[in-house]
Write a protein that holds these residues in place. Structure first.
Motif, PDB file in Angstrom:
ATOM      1  N   VAL A  92     -44.599  62.465  75.438  1.00 29.55           N
ATOM      2  CA  VAL A  92     -44.847  61.977  74.074  1.00 29.55           C
ATOM      3  C   VAL A  92     -43.526  61.633  73.380  1.00 29.55           C
ATOM      4  CG1 VAL A  92     -47.051  63.107  73.597  1.00 29.55           C
ATOM      5  CG2 VAL A  92     -44.934  64.340  73.170  1.00 29.55           C
ATOM      6  N   ASN A  93     -43.616  60.721  72.419  1.00 29.58           N
ATOM      7  CA  ASN A  93     -42.430  60.347  71.641  1.00 29.58           C
ATOM      8  C   ASN A  93     -41.815  61.591  71.014  1.00 29.58           C
ATOM      9  OD1 ASN A  93     -42.866  57.669  72.205  1.00 29.58           O
ATOM     10  ND2 ASN A  93     -44.066  57.305  70.337  1.00 29.58           N
ATOM     11  N   GLY A  94     -40.504  61.670  71.094  1.00 26.17           N
ATOM     12  CA  GLY A  94     -39.819  62.796  70.470  1.00 26.17           C
ATOM     13  C   GLY A  94     -39.582  63.967  71.410  1.00 26.17           C
ATOM     14  N   ALA A  95     -40.213  63.941  72.586  1.00 27.44           N
ATOM     15  CA  ALA A  95     -40.072  65.071  73.526  1.00 27.44           C
ATOM     16  C   ALA A  95     -38.653  65.145  74.098  1.00 27.44           C
ATOM     17  CB  ALA A  95     -41.083  64.953  74.656  1.00 27.44           C
ATOM     18  N   LYS A  97     -37.449  62.104  76.041  1.00 29.75           N
ATOM     19  CA  LYS A  97     -37.465  61.215  77.218  1.00 29.75           C
ATOM     20  C   LYS A  97     -36.154  60.455  77.377  1.00 29.75           C
ATOM     21  CE  LYS A  97     -40.997  58.506  76.751  1.00 29.75           C
ATOM     22  NZ  LYS A  97     -41.675  59.108  75.601  1.00 29.75           N
ATOM     23  N   THR A  98     -35.765  59.740  76.318  1.00 32.43           N
ATOM     24  CA  THR A  98     -34.578  58.883  76.412  1.00 32.43           C
ATOM     25  C   THR A  98     -33.334  59.702  76.743  1.00 32.43           C
ATOM     26  OG1 THR A  98     -35.628  57.693  74.612  1.00 32.43           O
ATOM     27  CG2 THR A  98     -33.457  56.948  75.268  1.00 32.43           C
ATOM     28  N   THR A  99     -33.192  60.821  76.037  1.00 30.90           N
ATOM     29  CA  THR A  99     -32.026  61.676  76.252  1.00 30.90           C
ATOM     30  C   THR A  99     -32.018  62.210  77.686  1.00 30.90           C
ATOM     31  OG1 THR A  99     -32.358  62.361  73.962  1.00 30.90           O
ATOM     32  CG2 THR A  99     -30.741  63.589  75.221  1.00 30.90           C
ATOM     33  N   THR A 237     -37.330  70.370  77.655  1.00 29.74           N
ATOM     34  CA  THR A 237     -36.147  70.078  76.837  1.00 29.74           C
ATOM     35  C   THR A 237     -36.006  71.063  75.676  1.00 29.74           C
ATOM     36  OG1 THR A 237     -37.375  68.619  75.372  1.00 29.74           O
ATOM     37  CG2 THR A 237     -36.364  67.603  77.305  1.00 29.74           C
ATOM     38  N   LYS A 238     -34.874  70.981  75.033  1.00 35.56           N
ATOM     39  CA  LYS A 238     -34.581  71.699  73.786  1.00 35.56           C
ATOM     40  C   LYS A 238     -34.618  73.219  73.955  1.00 35.56           C
ATOM     41  CE  LYS A 238     -36.581  67.716  71.481  1.00 35.56           C
ATOM     42  NZ  LYS A 238     -37.372  67.158  70.420  1.00 35.56           N
ATOM     43  N   LEU A 239     -34.251  73.690  75.133  1.00 36.03           N
ATOM     44  CA  LEU A 239     -34.184  75.141  75.342  1.00 36.03           C
ATOM     45  C   LEU A 239     -32.804  75.651  74.934  1.00 36.03           C
ATOM     46  CD1 LEU A 239     -36.220  75.721  78.616  1.00 36.03           C
ATOM     47  CD2 LEU A 239     -36.852  76.237  76.274  1.00 36.03           C
ATOM     48  N   ASP A 240     -32.368  75.220  73.789  1.00 32.90           N
ATOM     49  CA  ASP A 240     -31.089  75.696  73.254  1.00 32.90           C
ATOM     50  C   ASP A 240     -31.341  76.071  71.797  1.00 32.90           C
ATOM     51  OD1 ASP A 240     -31.399  72.702  73.525  1.00 32.90           O
ATOM     52  OD2 ASP A 240     -29.963  72.768  71.892  1.00 32.90           O
ATOM     53  N   GLY A 241     -30.344  76.572  71.157  1.00 33.58           N
ATOM     54  CA  GLY A 241     -30.514  76.950  69.757  1.00 33.58           C
ATOM     55  C   GLY A 241     -31.510  78.078  69.609  1.00 33.58           C
ATOM     56  N   VAL A 262     -34.123  72.062  83.108  1.00 33.20           N
ATOM     57  CA  VAL A 262     -34.305  72.346  81.686  1.00 33.20           C
ATOM     58  C   VAL A 262     -33.167  71.663  80.920  1.00 33.20           C
ATOM     59  CG1 VAL A 262     -35.593  74.495  81.959  1.00 33.20           C
ATOM     60  CG2 VAL A 262     -33.112  74.556  81.910  1.00 33.20           C
ATOM     61  N   GLY A 263     -33.520  71.174  79.739  1.00 34.60           N
ATOM     62  CA  GLY A 263     -32.542  70.511  78.874  1.00 34.60           C
ATOM     63  C   GLY A 263     -32.034  71.511  77.861  1.00 34.60           C
ATOM     64  N   THR A 264     -30.711  71.594  77.723  1.00 33.10           N
ATOM     65  CA  THR A 264     -30.141  72.615  76.840  1.00 33.10           C
ATOM     66  C   THR A 264     -29.151  72.026  75.849  1.00 33.10           C
ATOM     67  OG1 THR A 264     -28.487  73.052  78.516  1.00 33.10           O
ATOM     68  CG2 THR A 264     -30.411  74.480  78.531  1.00 33.10           C
ATOM     69  N   GLY A 265     -29.414  70.817  75.390  1.00 31.16           N
ATOM     70  CA  GLY A 265     -28.527  70.208  74.410  1.00 31.16           C
ATOM     71  C   GLY A 265     -28.703  68.707  74.408  1.00 31.16           C
ATOM     72  N   GLU A 266     -27.944  68.041  73.542  1.00 30.59           N
ATOM     73  CA  GLU A 266     -28.140  66.593  73.363  1.00 30.59           C
ATOM     74  C   GLU A 266     -27.170  65.747  74.181  1.00 30.59           C
ATOM     75  OE1 GLU A 266     -29.525  65.609  69.150  1.00 30.59           O
ATOM     76  OE2 GLU A 266     -28.272  67.381  68.855  1.00 30.59           O
TER      77      GLU A 266
END
Ligand code: GDP
Length: 285
Positions: A92-95, A97-99, A237-241, A262-266
């Protein structure tokens, strides 16, 4: 120690260490419930885990094996393929994907591979622009078309160009407007079919990007994508912060799909391969 746990899931790890200090050898069911809830494992899954434990005294080894069992599906085997290796990225948008496409592209490039991107989310002009920005930043070519054009044509052209120029990897972005599911389902199915026309066996891997902070709604979206086109593996994604580490267990358990990374940052380098043993041992050590 699994580096990303230490850094990114430090709150989860610290919480577990408070309820389960290393010198503690056995736990009661009550204590185990606290440990799992502190780890942000969803309550429904905590119940399932507890119901399967019949011992009065629960050792670390039992806890470890129970946690590993919820991650039973996290091994992935790459299929046999003729290069280029084609990946379709959905979500979904915002998940993220692009990053995540940028992160994968960066990783492959670091490995010495020639990577090409396909800007297949032709529904959103911003998606094409954002992917092109990443491509320029990473000095990686991108095949794109105008907003509103056929996304399967972009996929075909990207694969065709990669074959002609001897590229190793093609990563194709797709649309993520889940609110109009039927159209999206048809579009994604067509993209998948056209990939195979462009290069027999492609896409070799369809990867679902899941926002790790979204809990149950991410799981139901994931199920919808899996039913639409079939998913080979997921990236959370976004398994940081302030991320909730326990969502990894819930997602893997509910979807029965391998977790690839897993994604841990931008940043492009913030992508960690997922290893269930390192993950669980990192939480419990
Ligand atoms: P898309 O709409 O699915 O393509 O999502 P984007 O790739 O544009 O990501 C949406 C937002 O999430 C952006 O602000 C990204 O920087 C951010 N993002 C993506 N992955 C991660 C991650 O692993 N960690 C953090 N903190 N942010 C992320």
């Amino acid at each position: 120690m699994f580096g990303f746990i230490k850094k990114s899931l430090s709150k989860t790890v610290a919480a577990i260490k408070t309820v389960a200090p290393k010198k503690k050898i056995t736990f009661t069911k009550d204590e185990l419930e606290d440990i799992l809830l502190e780890a942000d494992v969803e309550y429904a899954l905590v119940e399932i885990i507890l119901n399967e434990i019949y011992q009065d005294k629960i050792t670390r080894e039992i806890l470890r094996s129970k946690l590993l069992a919820t991650l039973a599906y996290t091994s992935y085997k790459e299929p046999k393929f003729t290069p280029p290796f084609v990946e379709l990225i959905v979500g979904v948008n915002g998940a993220g994907k692009t990053t995540t496409i940028a992160k994968l592209a960066y990783k492959y490039k670091q490995e010495g591979k020639k990577v090409l991107l396909g800007a297949g989310d032709t529904f959103r002009a911003a998606a094409i622009e954002q992917l092109t920005l990443w491509a320029n930043r990473l000095d990686i070519p991108v095949v794109s078309s105008k907003q509103g054009h056929d996304s399967s044509a972009v996929a075909y052209d990207a694969i065709d160009s990669a074959k002609a120029k001897g590229f190793d990897n093609v990563i194709i972005d797709t649309a993520g407007r889940l609110h109009t599911q039927t159209n999206l389902a048809n579009e994604l199915k067509k993209v998948k079919r056209i990939c195979d026309k462009a290069h027999k066996g492609a896409p070799h891997r369809t990867v679902l990007i899941i926002d790790g902070t979204q809990g149950n709604s991410a799981i139901s979206q994931a199920k919808a994508f899996n039913e639409m086109i079939g998913i080979d593996g997921i990236i959370i994604t976004k398994l940081d912060g302030t991320a909730k580490g326990g969502s990894i267990f819930s997602i893997a358990y509910a979807l029965e799909l391998p977790i690839l990374y897993v994604g841990t940052g931008e940043q492009p380098e913030n992508l960690t391969p997922f290893d269930k043993y390192e993950f669980v041992d990192g939480l419990l050590d």
